[in-house]
Design an enzyme around this catalytic site. Sequence first.
Site, PDB file in Angstrom:
ATOM      1  N   LYS A 202      -5.823 -17.953 -14.573  1.00  0.00           N
ATOM      2  CA  LYS A 202      -4.994 -17.368 -15.642  1.00  0.00           C
ATOM      3  C   LYS A 202      -4.448 -16.044 -15.110  1.00  0.00           C
ATOM      4  O   LYS A 202      -5.172 -15.052 -15.034  1.00  0.00           O
ATOM      5  CB  LYS A 202      -5.871 -17.137 -16.885  1.00  0.00           C
ATOM      6  CG  LYS A 202      -5.156 -17.193 -18.227  1.00  0.00           C
ATOM      7  CD  LYS A 202      -4.018 -16.226 -18.408  1.00  0.00           C
ATOM      8  CE  LYS A 202      -4.456 -14.836 -18.783  1.00  0.00           C
ATOM      9  NZ  LYS A 202      -3.334 -13.874 -18.834  1.00  0.00           N
ATOM     10  N   GLU A 408      -9.178   6.117 -17.194  1.00  0.00           N
ATOM     11  CA  GLU A 408      -8.310   5.534 -16.169  1.00  0.00           C
ATOM     12  C   GLU A 408      -6.876   5.506 -16.687  1.00  0.00           C
ATOM     13  O   GLU A 408      -6.606   4.917 -17.735  1.00  0.00           O
ATOM     14  CB  GLU A 408      -8.770   4.108 -15.852  1.00  0.00           C
ATOM     15  CG  GLU A 408      -7.955   3.475 -14.742  1.00  0.00           C
ATOM     16  CD  GLU A 408      -8.375   2.045 -14.447  1.00  0.00           C
ATOM     17  OE1 GLU A 408      -8.533   1.255 -15.400  1.00  0.00           O
ATOM     18  OE2 GLU A 408      -8.523   1.708 -13.263  1.00  0.00           O
TER      19      GLU A 408
HETATM   20  P1  NAD Z   1      -6.355  -6.185 -18.457  1.00  0.00           P
HETATM   21  O1  NAD Z   1      -7.828  -6.092 -18.559  1.00  0.00           O
HETATM   22  O2  NAD Z   1      -5.527  -5.766 -19.587  1.00  0.00           O
HETATM   23  O3  NAD Z   1      -5.929  -7.687 -18.122  1.00  0.00           O
HETATM   24  C1  NAD Z   1      -6.478  -8.398 -17.045  1.00  0.00           C
HETATM   25  C2  NAD Z   1      -6.369  -9.875 -17.324  1.00  0.00           C
HETATM   26  O4  NAD Z   1      -7.159 -10.182 -18.470  1.00  0.00           O
HETATM   27  C3  NAD Z   1      -4.952 -10.359 -17.637  1.00  0.00           C
HETATM   28  O5  NAD Z   1      -4.762 -11.646 -17.069  1.00  0.00           O
HETATM   29  C4  NAD Z   1      -4.970 -10.469 -19.155  1.00  0.00           C
HETATM   30  O6  NAD Z   1      -4.056 -11.411 -19.651  1.00  0.00           O
HETATM   31  C5  NAD Z   1      -6.395 -10.914 -19.407  1.00  0.00           C
HETATM   32  N1  NAD Z   1      -6.900 -10.633 -20.756  1.00  0.00           N
HETATM   33  C6  NAD Z   1      -6.473  -9.696 -21.640  1.00  0.00           C
HETATM   34  N2  NAD Z   1      -7.184  -9.790 -22.781  1.00  0.00           N
HETATM   35  C7  NAD Z   1      -8.088 -10.774 -22.609  1.00  0.00           C
HETATM   36  C8  NAD Z   1      -9.122 -11.324 -23.405  1.00  0.00           C
HETATM   37  N3  NAD Z   1      -9.368 -10.885 -24.638  1.00  0.00           N
HETATM   38  N4  NAD Z   1      -9.875 -12.323 -22.898  1.00  0.00           N
HETATM   39  C9  NAD Z   1      -9.648 -12.785 -21.658  1.00  0.00           C
HETATM   40  N5  NAD Z   1      -8.675 -12.321 -20.851  1.00  0.00           N
HETATM   41  C10 NAD Z   1      -7.906 -11.321 -21.313  1.00  0.00           C
HETATM   42  O7  NAD Z   1      -6.016  -5.397 -17.119  1.00  0.00           O
HETATM   43  P2  NAD Z   1      -4.575  -5.095 -16.539  1.00  0.00           P
HETATM   44  O8  NAD Z   1      -3.969  -4.041 -17.382  1.00  0.00           O
HETATM   45  O9  NAD Z   1      -3.850  -6.366 -16.289  1.00  0.00           O
HETATM   46  O10 NAD Z   1      -4.963  -4.511 -15.095  1.00  0.00           O
HETATM   47  C11 NAD Z   1      -5.327  -3.214 -14.890  1.00  0.00           C
HETATM   48  C12 NAD Z   1      -6.845  -3.071 -14.838  1.00  0.00           C
HETATM   49  O11 NAD Z   1      -7.404  -3.889 -13.801  1.00  0.00           O
HETATM   50  C13 NAD Z   1      -7.246  -1.657 -14.475  1.00  0.00           C
HETATM   51  O12 NAD Z   1      -8.311  -1.256 -15.310  1.00  0.00           O
HETATM   52  C14 NAD Z   1      -7.719  -1.760 -13.037  1.00  0.00           C
HETATM   53  O13 NAD Z   1      -8.621  -0.775 -12.630  1.00  0.00           O
HETATM   54  C15 NAD Z   1      -8.332  -3.121 -13.031  1.00  0.00           C
HETATM   55  N6  NAD Z   1      -8.447  -3.626 -11.658  1.00  0.00           N
HETATM   56  C16 NAD Z   1      -9.671  -3.671 -11.071  1.00  0.00           C
HETATM   57  C17 NAD Z   1      -9.791  -4.096  -9.739  1.00  0.00           C
HETATM   58  C18 NAD Z   1     -11.135  -4.118  -9.049  1.00  0.00           C
HETATM   59  O14 NAD Z   1     -11.240  -4.723  -7.980  1.00  0.00           O
HETATM   60  N7  NAD Z   1     -12.153  -3.504  -9.600  1.00  0.00           N
HETATM   61  C19 NAD Z   1      -8.647  -4.488  -9.041  1.00  0.00           C
HETATM   62  C20 NAD Z   1      -7.414  -4.422  -9.678  1.00  0.00           C
HETATM   63  C21 NAD Z   1      -7.317  -4.002 -10.990  1.00  0.00           C
END
Ligand code: NAD
Length: 504
Positions: A202, A408
Site C-alpha cells: 500500500k 518532527e
Molecule cells: P504517514 O504515517 O502519514 O503515512 C505513511 C503510510 O501510512 C501512508 O501509506 C499512509 O497512507 C498510511 N496510513 C495513514 N493512515 C493510516 C492508517 N490509519 N492505517 C494504516 N495506514 C495508514 O507518514 P507520511 O507522512 O507518509 O511519511 C512521513 C513519515 O514517515 C515521517 O514521520 C517520517 O519520519 C517517517 N519515515 C520514517 C522512516 C524510517 O525509516 N524510520 C523512513 C521514511 C519516513
Amino acid sequence: MTMDVAPIEPKTEGAKRFLAQSRRRMLIADEWVDAASGRTFDTVNPATGVVLAQVAAGDATDVDRAVAAARRAFESSAWRDMIPAQRARLLWKMADLIEQNIDELAELETLDQGKPVWVGRYAEIPGAIEQFRYFAGQAMRIEGTTIPTSINYQPAGKKVFAYTVKEPIGVVGAIVPWNSPIVLTAMKIAPALAAGCTMVLKPAEDTSLTAIRLAELMVEAGFPPGVFNLVTGLGEAAGAALAAHPGVDKIAFTGSTEVGKLIVQAARGNLKKLTLELGGKSPAVVLDDADLELAIPGAANAIFFNSGQVCVAGSRLYVHEKVFDRVLEGVAAYARGIKLGNGLDPSTQMGPVVSRKQADRVAGYIASGLSEGATAVAGGRQLGPAGTFIEPTVLVGAKPTAKVVREEIFGPVVVATPIRSLEEVPAIANDSEYGLAASVWTQDLSAAHRLAAQIRAGTVWINCHSMYDATLPIGGMKQSGWGRDSGHQALDNYLETKTVCAVI
Ligand code: NAD
C-alpha cells in the site's frame, strides 16, 4: 535563494507513455483492476498543482481480494517450492529492470513527489537497486542451526537431535510513506520476497505512480501471480484495512509515529507481527574541533536534502559555542544559496514539499517557532504557484521546550542551538521521544566514539550524515520504531524460527 517553477515536460518516452494513461489501476493476482467501488483519487504534481492521473482508491474490499491472492500464492507450489536460487534470480531481474528504466522512474518520481530528478536518478533509485541485489544474495543464506541440547531423560540408547529451520512468516502487508517512495518500497519488497513471503503493498496516496510502475516491472520480472499485489488508496481506508486484516501475518510499516501507533492497535486482532520505521528528530552535533569545511555543508545537507523530508534529517543542530557563529552563518549562507524549482530542471537543488497540506504544516511549524521566541536567520517563507515550496529555513533562539525543537517537522527547517561542553551533549541529544539517528562532527576520535555509545539512536554517523547502504541496518530506538530495515538481519523480520526436536 533563487526560484524558477516553470512547467517542464518529462524527457523519457517511458514517462510520457506512462502519463498518457491517466486512469491507473491496482495489481491483484497479476491482473490490473479498478477499485471494487469504482472510486479514484487525483495524484498531483506538487511543483505546479497540475493533476497527473486518477489512481484507484482501494478500500477494505480490495484489500480482502489482494490478501486472498497473496495467501493463495503463498500456499501455491509455484512459490512455496521455488528453490532459493530462483527467488534470487527473480529479485536480481527486478534490479536489472529498475536499472534499465531508471531515467523514466526518476522522472515519474519527480513529477509525483517533487524531488530534484538527480536525487532519484543518482541516490535513491540506485539505493533501491542495491536492496534487490543485496537481498537476492540473502535469499540463499537462510539457515537454521543444529543445537546440542542437555535433555537427559530420553530412553536408554537414544539421542536427542535438535535443529531449527527458518520459514517465511506468510502474507506481508507493506505500508510506505511518500518521502522516498522507490527506495523505501524496495526495502520492504526485497527482504519479504527473499524470505519466501508473499505481499500486498500500500503506497502513500501522494506518491502512487512509481509504485504502479514498479508493480509493472514485478510482473515483467516473472514473479508468480499473487506473490506481489498492489492496492493503492488512502491510509484510513486501504492502509487501515490492511493493518487490521486477519489474513495478514505481518505488517512492515514506514511512516509517522502517530500512524505507527494506530498500526499497533489495528494489529491486535490477530497479533500480527510488526516492524515499524517511524519518525525522528535527529541531532547533528558540531564540536569545537570539527573540520568546518566538512561540518557546515554536512549539517546543511543533513536537513535540506529532499526538502527535509527525510526520516533521519538532522533537524536539531547543536554547535559548540566557540564555533557557533561561524557554523550558523555558514549553514544560513548555504540555505540562502539553494536554488528552488521544478525538480525536472536539472539545475534545481531543492524541489517543493510533497503537497500543499504538507507545506501548510511546515509553515505552521515555522510560525509556531517564531511565536515561541525563535528568529529565522535564513528562509521562513512559503512560496510557489501551488504554495508548496518552503524556503530552506534556519531558526535560532528556540527554547528546548518549543514545538520546533520537540516535534518532527518533516520539512527544510533546522533549529540551531549553542552548547557549552562535550559533557552536556548526551543529555541534550537524548532529550527527545525519538531515537532514530544522530551525527557527531569532531576530529577527536575518542569523543566521537564515546558519544556514539552514549547517544540513544539507531544510527550514529561520525563526520557525515544520512549515509545509507543495503548492508547497514536502519531504524529507531524509543518512539522511532521497532526493528530494523536493511542489513542481513532485516531478513529475520520476515522469517519464523521453527524448532525441531527428535529422539533418534
Ligand atoms: P504517514 O504515517 O502519514 O503515512 C505513511 C503510510 O501510512 C501512508 O501509506 C499512509 O497512507 C498510511 N496510513 C495513514 N493512515 C493510516 C492508517 N490509519 N492505517 C494504516 N495506514 C495508514 O507518514 P507520511 O507522512 O507518509 O511519511 C512521513 C513519515 O514517515 C515521517 O514521520 C517520517 O519520519 C517517517 N519515515 C520514517 C522512516 C524510517 O525509516 N524510520 C523512513 C521514511 C519516513
